[in-house]
Each structure stands twice: as C-alpha cells, then as structure tokens.
Write an enzyme that holds these catalytic residues in place. Structure first.
Site, PDB file in Angstrom:
ATOM      1  N   ARG A 103      22.727 -26.898  44.095  1.00  0.00           N
ATOM      2  CA  ARG A 103      23.955 -27.052  45.398  1.00  0.00           C
ATOM      3  C   ARG A 103      25.148 -26.481  44.693  1.00  0.00           C
ATOM      4  O   ARG A 103      25.479 -26.447  43.933  1.00  0.00           O
ATOM      5  CB  ARG A 103      24.034 -28.480  46.077  1.00  0.00           C
ATOM      6  CG  ARG A 103      23.821 -29.441  44.823  1.00  0.00           C
ATOM      7  CD  ARG A 103      24.685 -30.915  45.580  1.00  0.00           C
ATOM      8  NE  ARG A 103      24.636 -31.427  44.653  1.00  0.00           N
ATOM      9  CZ  ARG A 103      25.183 -33.125  45.410  1.00  0.00           C
ATOM     10  NH1 ARG A 103      25.245 -33.642  46.578  1.00  0.00           N
ATOM     11  NH2 ARG A 103      25.172 -34.432  44.079  1.00  0.00           N
ATOM     12  N   CYS A 107      31.858 -19.472  45.151  1.00  0.00           N
ATOM     13  CA  CYS A 107      33.197 -19.294  44.418  1.00  0.00           C
ATOM     14  C   CYS A 107      33.777 -19.099  46.127  1.00  0.00           C
ATOM     15  O   CYS A 107      34.355 -19.041  46.742  1.00  0.00           O
ATOM     16  CB  CYS A 107      33.313 -17.953  43.570  1.00  0.00           C
ATOM     17  SG  CYS A 107      34.931 -17.968  43.208  1.00  0.00           S
ATOM     18  N   ASN A 141      30.735 -30.559  51.091  1.00  0.00           N
ATOM     19  CA  ASN A 141      30.551 -31.810  50.888  1.00  0.00           C
ATOM     20  C   ASN A 141      30.823 -31.874  49.038  1.00  0.00           C
ATOM     21  O   ASN A 141      30.701 -31.526  48.036  1.00  0.00           O
ATOM     22  CB  ASN A 141      28.604 -32.092  49.949  1.00  0.00           C
ATOM     23  CG  ASN A 141      28.369 -34.007  49.895  1.00  0.00           C
ATOM     24  OD1 ASN A 141      29.066 -34.573  50.760  1.00  0.00           O
ATOM     25  ND2 ASN A 141      28.247 -33.800  48.322  1.00  0.00           N
ATOM     26  N   GLU A 142      32.016 -33.107  49.150  1.00  0.00           N
ATOM     27  CA  GLU A 142      32.263 -32.919  47.086  1.00  0.00           C
ATOM     28  C   GLU A 142      32.808 -31.978  46.567  1.00  0.00           C
ATOM     29  O   GLU A 142      31.958 -31.504  45.201  1.00  0.00           O
ATOM     30  CB  GLU A 142      31.545 -34.019  46.712  1.00  0.00           C
ATOM     31  CG  GLU A 142      31.568 -35.154  46.770  1.00  0.00           C
ATOM     32  CD  GLU A 142      29.909 -36.636  45.432  1.00  0.00           C
ATOM     33  OE1 GLU A 142      29.273 -35.966  45.151  1.00  0.00           O
ATOM     34  OE2 GLU A 142      30.568 -37.095  45.992  1.00  0.00           O
ATOM     35  N   GLU A 313      29.652 -42.749  50.915  1.00  0.00           N
ATOM     36  CA  GLU A 313      28.671 -42.890  50.292  1.00  0.00           C
ATOM     37  C   GLU A 313      29.502 -44.316  49.126  1.00  0.00           C
ATOM     38  O   GLU A 313      30.280 -43.931  48.372  1.00  0.00           O
ATOM     39  CB  GLU A 313      28.112 -41.400  49.396  1.00  0.00           C
ATOM     40  CG  GLU A 313      28.187 -40.162  50.741  1.00  0.00           C
ATOM     41  CD  GLU A 313      27.634 -39.257  49.027  1.00  0.00           C
ATOM     42  OE1 GLU A 313      27.555 -39.268  48.121  1.00  0.00           O
ATOM     43  OE2 GLU A 313      27.833 -38.540  49.882  1.00  0.00           O
ATOM     44  N   TRP A 321      21.779 -40.451  38.518  1.00  0.00           N
ATOM     45  CA  TRP A 321      22.819 -39.619  37.483  1.00  0.00           C
ATOM     46  C   TRP A 321      23.133 -39.598  36.316  1.00  0.00           C
ATOM     47  O   TRP A 321      23.769 -38.665  36.225  1.00  0.00           O
ATOM     48  CB  TRP A 321      23.515 -38.724  38.417  1.00  0.00           C
ATOM     49  CG  TRP A 321      24.488 -39.359  39.742  1.00  0.00           C
ATOM     50  CD1 TRP A 321      24.117 -39.958  40.697  1.00  0.00           C
ATOM     51  CD2 TRP A 321      25.319 -40.228  39.596  1.00  0.00           C
ATOM     52  NE1 TRP A 321      24.623 -40.005  41.333  1.00  0.00           N
ATOM     53  CE2 TRP A 321      25.647 -41.027  40.523  1.00  0.00           C
ATOM     54  CE3 TRP A 321      26.807 -40.226  38.233  1.00  0.00           C
ATOM     55  CZ2 TRP A 321      27.105 -41.791  40.341  1.00  0.00           C
ATOM     56  CZ3 TRP A 321      27.289 -40.819  38.152  1.00  0.00           C
ATOM     57  CH2 TRP A 321      28.139 -41.785  39.610  1.00  0.00           C
ATOM     58  N   GLU A 361      16.820 -35.650  43.870  1.00  0.00           N
ATOM     59  CA  GLU A 361      16.700 -37.494  43.824  1.00  0.00           C
ATOM     60  C   GLU A 361      16.048 -38.227  44.086  1.00  0.00           C
ATOM     61  O   GLU A 361      16.794 -39.617  45.125  1.00  0.00           O
ATOM     62  CB  GLU A 361      18.499 -37.151  45.017  1.00  0.00           C
ATOM     63  CG  GLU A 361      19.865 -36.502  43.896  1.00  0.00           C
ATOM     64  CD  GLU A 361      20.672 -37.080  45.219  1.00  0.00           C
ATOM     65  OE1 GLU A 361      20.692 -37.014  46.261  1.00  0.00           O
ATOM     66  OE2 GLU A 361      21.792 -35.818  45.175  1.00  0.00           O
ATOM     67  N   GLN A 362      15.499 -38.284  43.586  1.00  0.00           N
ATOM     68  CA  GLN A 362      14.004 -39.080  44.571  1.00  0.00           C
ATOM     69  C   GLN A 362      13.717 -39.993  43.388  1.00  0.00           C
ATOM     70  O   GLN A 362      13.633 -41.252  43.890  1.00  0.00           O
ATOM     71  CB  GLN A 362      12.599 -38.597  44.097  1.00  0.00           C
ATOM     72  CG  GLN A 362      12.232 -37.970  42.795  1.00  0.00           C
ATOM     73  CD  GLN A 362      10.974 -36.951  42.727  1.00  0.00           C
ATOM     74  OE1 GLN A 362      10.283 -37.429  42.096  1.00  0.00           O
ATOM     75  NE2 GLN A 362      11.478 -35.777  42.178  1.00  0.00           N
ATOM     76  N   MET A 363      14.675 -40.309  41.755  1.00  0.00           N
ATOM     77  CA  MET A 363      15.098 -41.420  41.749  1.00  0.00           C
ATOM     78  C   MET A 363      16.640 -42.103  42.173  1.00  0.00           C
ATOM     79  O   MET A 363      16.931 -43.218  41.253  1.00  0.00           O
ATOM     80  CB  MET A 363      15.119 -40.981  39.981  1.00  0.00           C
ATOM     81  CG  MET A 363      13.924 -41.208  39.304  1.00  0.00           C
ATOM     82  SD  MET A 363      12.703 -41.634  39.554  1.00  0.00           S
ATOM     83  CE  MET A 363      12.449 -43.760  39.180  1.00  0.00           C
ATOM     84  N   HIS A 364      17.003 -42.128  42.840  1.00  0.00           N
ATOM     85  CA  HIS A 364      18.090 -42.655  43.566  1.00  0.00           C
ATOM     86  C   HIS A 364      17.648 -43.355  44.644  1.00  0.00           C
ATOM     87  O   HIS A 364      17.105 -43.607  45.719  1.00  0.00           O
ATOM     88  CB  HIS A 364      19.320 -41.471  44.456  1.00  0.00           C
ATOM     89  CG  HIS A 364      20.680 -41.833  44.308  1.00  0.00           C
ATOM     90  ND1 HIS A 364      21.183 -42.957  45.919  1.00  0.00           N
ATOM     91  CD2 HIS A 364      21.624 -41.692  43.274  1.00  0.00           C
ATOM     92  CE1 HIS A 364      21.731 -42.858  45.691  1.00  0.00           C
ATOM     93  NE2 HIS A 364      22.360 -41.754  44.148  1.00  0.00           N
TER      94      HIS A 364
HETATM   95  C1  GAL Z   1      27.638 -37.647  45.879  1.00  0.00           C
HETATM   96  C2  GAL Z   1      26.799 -36.398  46.806  1.00  0.00           C
HETATM   97  C3  GAL Z   1      25.075 -36.590  47.206  1.00  0.00           C
HETATM   98  C4  GAL Z   1      24.353 -37.385  46.540  1.00  0.00           C
HETATM   99  C5  GAL Z   1      25.275 -38.601  45.739  1.00  0.00           C
HETATM  100  C6  GAL Z   1      24.175 -39.457  44.996  1.00  0.00           C
HETATM  101  O1  GAL Z   1      28.049 -36.831  44.551  1.00  0.00           O
HETATM  102  O2  GAL Z   1      27.984 -36.763  48.061  1.00  0.00           O
HETATM  103  O3  GAL Z   1      25.116 -35.669  47.770  1.00  0.00           O
HETATM  104  O4  GAL Z   1      24.630 -36.573  45.397  1.00  0.00           O
HETATM  105  O5  GAL Z   1      26.218 -38.342  44.788  1.00  0.00           O
HETATM  106  O6  GAL Z   1      24.599 -41.114  44.201  1.00  0.00           O
END
Ligand code: GAL
Length: 633
Positions: A103, A107, A141-142, A313, A321, A361-364
């Site tokens: 993602r 630019c 997003n971010e 979030e 991560w 992000e399957q481990m989140h």
């Molecule tokens: C944030 C992001 C989310 C997701 C999350 C995971 O940085 O906005 O989309 O990736 O982290 O912790």
C-alpha cells in the site's frame, strides 16, 4: 466518548455482515470505520463503479444502529491505475520505485494521481455525502506510513522547483539563503535544482530543510483537495485523518487546521518495542506500554485540530509489525480506552473487528478471532463501555503545563543531529514524562499557540524561532524552560549572525559560543544529575543558576525564563519541574512508579501501568495491575 471498530466488509462473505453488525452494537460500539482500502472493489475496472456491495454494507451497519466513518481509498490505488501511469509511484532516496503489492505506493506530487484521487473522492462523496449513516469521513490512511512522505520522483523534483521559485523568487536569492557558494553549489536557474538525495556526501542542510518543508506542504495540499471535495458534497459531516505515533515527517498542525477531528492510531506495545526506550523499560512495560506513550499522543493530537480528537485505531492484542509482538496484560485494552477518555477523546475505535486469516496482517489480533469467537479484548471493551456510560460525558479543561511541539524542530534536529543521540521526539517525550510523573496534566501545543494562560511552559528545543515567538515568551509571567539548541538556526538553516539563541536573546540574554556532543555511555557527573549527549558553552552577564561538576553553567535564569544548556537528563528535568511548579504555585503528586493521573472537568482518573498491584496514596487504595480508578474531582 463513543466506541467503534475498523471493519472491512469486503474481506468477509456478505451473509456474515448482519451478524457482525449486531454483535458490534451488543458489545457497546456505535461507530464503524470502513472503506479506506477498498478501491479495487469500488472501481474494479477503470470508470466502472460497483456501489452495490458498499450500499448494502452501509445499510446493514446503519440497520444495526451503527454510524459509519467512511474512508477515502487513496492509500491503495489499484493495479490497473498504477499500470496506466507507472510514474505515479514514489521513488525512494536510493532512486528505486516503490512498487505495487502492498500500500501507499504513490507520490504526493504526481498530478495525474492527484486527479485520480479527486475523481474517486468526488464519486464517493457524491454517493454517500448525504447518507444518514455517514457521520464522519477519513481522508486516505496514515499519511507517511512506511516512510512515504518523501519521494524523489520526477514529479516531486519538478514540483519542488516550482515551490522554490515561489519561495525565493530568484535563483540568486536561493543561493544566498542556502549558502550555495560553499562547494560551488550555486544554481543559475530553478530548473537546475534537484532533490537532495543521491549526492556524494551529505547535501546542504538548507536544501534538505526546504525539501522537507516542500514535502510536508505536498501532504497538506493532497489532503486539502480531498477535504474540499468532501465539504462540498457532505456538508455538516466531520472530516478526520488518522495520524500515527512518534511520527514527525510532515507538519500535523498544518493538516490539522484543515480537518475537524484529529485522530491517531494507538499501538502502545508496538511503539514501546520500536522506539528508543531502554531494555529495562521495554521489560517493565512489555505488556502495558510505557505509561506516557498513549497519553503523549492524546495530548499532542488534541492540540492539532482545535481540541477535537480521538483514537481511530486502538491496539486490541498483539500486533504483527514490531520486532516482537507481546500480548497486552489483561485489563490494558480497557485501561487504554479509559485513558483516551480522560484526555478528552470523542471516540476510540479498535483495530480491527475480526482478525484476517489472510494477507499481510493475518498475525494482527482483532476483537474477534478469525473464526469469529471473541478474542481477549472483547470482554474488556464491554467493561470499558459500561464504565464510560457510568461517568457520562467528560469535559477537557486547559492543563496547567504547556509543552511546545514543532515539526520543523524535529526536521532541523534530524537533518543535522551533530550527535547521534540527540533525538527530538525523545527529548520532548522526556520533558512530557517529567511533568506526567509528578501528576501534572499537559497540553502539547504548536509554537503559534496562545501560551498566556499556562502556569508553566516548556520548550524542549526550537532551533528555528518563528516570528514573534521570542516576544511571546518574553511577555509571559509564568515559569518557562527553554531547552538546548533553541534559536540555533535561522529559517534558512544558518547560524544566526549573533550566535544562538538568536532571536531568543529578547527573552534571555546569553550567547552560545560552542557546542559539543557526547557519545552514548558518557555521563559527566554533576550535583544531582549528569551531563550526557549535549553541552553548550555559554557567555552571559547572568550567573548560572545550576552548574556542572566543573563549575560550568548548565541552567541560566532571567526572571521567569530559564535556558538549559545541556541535554537535560531525567534527574535534571525532575529538579527543574519541581522548581518551576514551586514558583508557579502548582501542586505536584508523589506518584508511585508506573502510576499516572489525569483530570477532566469532573473526574480524576488514576492509572496503574505497572504489572504489580500498587498502593496509591492520593486515592488511599491499592490499584491492581493494568487498572484505572475513577473518582469525582
Ligand atoms: C495502522 C494502519 C492499519 C493497520 C494497522 C495495524 O498503521 O492504519 O491499516 O495496518 O496499522 O497495526
């Protein structure tokens, strides 16, 4: 404060949506953020929109009584779009394209991509701008996540040249401002200027500073384009952007001015692991996060958008991560939720509703496991919702202490650290902690903020002094602490003609004649503290208030204003906070380790971030680990 979650209907079979929505509402949630990565489903083929699924998803959530925060999908341009204009991707500092397959592969300066963003945002805003379920919009997003503020593409280079021409007017003015006579770096036209990457050794710091300012302006402009479109089609709805933690790559005060509610993404355990905290702190707060991490950002973002802010979030369990990803202590998800309320948040939304079994992000963790059973956080959310309902709406009052935060200061220090352990965020955080561990509430404010109502003001460092700032400080009657390196650079990154602290001499008469930095592990003892990292030699008619072990001046004082000529370690900060609070008549608390207090207009919240029970004198009770005590004021 409302509770919510981040939800991805496009990740799940449609026949599960209604049950999800009903369970969210039953858990005490009333907000759902959706849509921010769904471009490939909203527009599967160029110009062919598939609104059906999104219409039905929004209707399902609405039907369960949930309100929707709708994200614009511009952080994830689909493959067909990238293939149509391959030069829309950012180029990294080593000259490599940032490819498709995750993602944020765009630019900010690419005009073609900007036009595509205007197109998709217009289509979304036209379709859902008046929808009764949609109460808030999130742009993108971010911004900047995964190191994406700076791009060194042709599009960025050409936009930078235009930015420089607007700022300097003539190449001669630019050459003079940057000092380009040095190493024959002079330009004959703006067209000759490139971005500052790929030089043989370091590029001119003035060149870097302007590149950072330019890149920050590009982010703000990119965001503003979306905001203007949404405002036109969705009047009366709030607009937010979800900012990050410990992130300074663009000026959040600038972006914050254009939106209604500054939100941020709170991952205290990931941040503890990824940032500068010591091994001991990482061990002590492994499952709780350092007690000031969440609070610091709450207070920072409250100051970014006129006081309205929230958590978009919230970490609900292990993330995926960080280098290591521990689970929160039982109780922490509820504690983090209540801490946001104590600092005045209007929403806390958990990331994410259900853990995804596929992709990056399957481990989140989520509030639900991939099999839809409740994860550990779910009962805590219910508990937090009940406690919030019990205390009712909270009002935020002005804090006694102000901490001045500047994104430009972070860039200046980062561009020319001079000693590698001089880290802007760490310095500000240490100042914040020194206030918080004595029970003080803090507002983190921009240099342009009105400082007059504060009982004490800390300026951890401000290398470039904005116009009028020195005069503002000189007019304050409350104690002020100015940190090292303040006033040490002009706006074009040179040493001021009359030496540091430059313009700040209007507030305190002294001159910095030499600076030195010290390697990690060096600590030159003084009485009650040590000199580490950074020291300045000062000449002044003032005699120092505090000296080091060799009798050299460390802190100078002129009326209510102090200048600190070293990197202040924790002991020195503690001492200075005590002196300033004493002068200001502000009461301090002796809080046990890991305990923090925060007041709203009506309540006092006391948090135990420790992993053990602790006796807390001011509440006359023992607080369990990871728990929060709430009492009327
Ligand atoms: C944030 C992001 C989310 C997701 C999350 C995971 O940085 O906005 O989309 O990736 O982290 O912790």
């Amino acid at each position: 404060m409302k509770l919510g979650c981040c939800y991805y209907p496009e990740h799940w079979p449609e026949d599960r949506w209604a049950d999800d929505a009903a369970r969210m509402a039953a858990m005490g949630l009333s907000l759902v953020r959706i849509g921010e990565f769904a471009w490939s489903r909203i527009e599967p083929e160029p110009g062919h929109f598939d609104w059906g699924w999104l219409d039905r998803a929004i209707a399902t959530l609405h039907g369960a009584g949930l309100a929707v925060i709708l994200g614009t999908p511009t952080a994830t341009p689909p493959k067909w779009l990238v293939d149509r204009m391959p030069d829309m991707v950012a180029i990294d500092a080593d000259g490599r394209p940032r490819g498709f397959g995750s993602r944020r592969h765009y630019c900010f300066s690419h005009e073609g991509y900007r036009a595509e963003c205007r197109r998709i945002v217009t289509a979304l805003a036209q379709r859902y701008g008046q929808h009764p379920a949609v109460v808030m919009w999130q742009t993108d997003n971010e911004y900047g996540c995964h190191d994406t503020v700076l791009s060194f593409s042709d599009a960025a280079a050409s936009a930078f040249r235009g930015w420089l021409a607007a700022r300097y007017g003539t190449p001669e003015a630019l050459n003079a401002a940057w000092g380009n006579v040095f190493w024959s770096m002079e330009y004959r036209s703006f067209a000759e200027v490139d971005p500052p990457n790929l030089t043989v050794t370091e590029a001119n710091p003035a060149h870097w500073l302007d590149y950072r300012r330019f890149a920050s302006d590009q982010v703000a402009h990119f965001n503003r384009e979306q905001v203007n479109i949404i405002r036109a089609h969705s009047p009366g709805r709030d607009i937010t952007h979800n900012f990050m933690g410990f992130f300074t790559e663009f000026d959040h005060h600038d972006v914050g001015r254009d939106i209604d509610v500054a939100t941020w993404d709170s991952y205290p355990l990931g941040f503890l692991e990824q940032f500068w905290f010591s091994r001991d702190e990482k061990a002590a707060y492994l499952r709780q996060g350092h007690p000031d991490i969440a609070a610091f950002h709450h207070d920072l973002y409250r100051g970014c958008s006129g006081g309205r802010w929230g958590v978009m979030e919230q970490q609900p369990g292990p993330v995926n991560w960080a280098r290591f990803n521990p689970a929160p202590l039982p109780g922490m998800v509820a504690l983090w939720t209540l801490e946001a309320c104590a600092h005045g948040a209007e929403l806390t939304s958990y990331f994410r509703w259900r853990q995804a079994p596929f992709a990056q992000e399957q481990m989140h963790a989520g509030l639900l496991r991939p099999d839809s059973t409740e994860a550990e956080a779910a009962p805590e959310v219910r508990k937090a919702a009940a406690r919030l309902a019990g205390i009712g709406p909270q009002v935020t009052a002005r804090a006694p202490a102000a901490l001045v935060f500047s994104y430009e200061a972070a860039w200046a220090v980062g561009i020319q650290p001079q000693g590698q352990s001089f880290r802007y965020l760490e310095l500000v955080f240490e100042c914040y902690s020194a206030l918080r561990e004595r029970g003080l509430d803090v507002d983190i404010v921009a240099p342009s903020a009105d400082l007059s109502g504060y009982r004490m003001v800390l300026v951890p460092t401000l290398p470039i002094i904005p116009d009028g700032f020195a005069e503002t400080l000189a007019g304050l009657i409350s104690p002020v602490l100015i940190g090292p390196r303040s006033g040490s650079k002009t706006a074009s990154f040179s040493i001021p003609e009359d030496l540091a602290p430059g313009a700040l001499k209007a507030a305190i008469p002294l001159a910095v004649t030499r600076v030195e930095s010290l390697r990690d592990g060096i600590a030159e003892p003084a009485e009650g503290f040590a000199v580490t990292r950074w020291r300045e030699d000062v000449t002044s008619g003032l005699s120092p208030e505090i000296t080091d072990g060799a009798g050299r001046g460390v802190v100078y004082r002129h009326g209510p204003i102090r200048y600190c000529a070293i990197w202040p370690d924790r002991a020195l900060l503690r001492l200075l906070v005590e002196r300033m609070a004493g002068e200001a008549g502000v009461d301090l608390f002796d809080l046990p380790e890991g305990v923090r207090v925060r007041r709203t207009g009506s309540h006092v919240f006391t948090f135990n971030y420790g992993a053990e029970p602790v006796a807390v004198p001011h509440i006359g009770a023992t607080l369990a680990p990871a728990s929060c005590h709430i009492a009327p004021r």
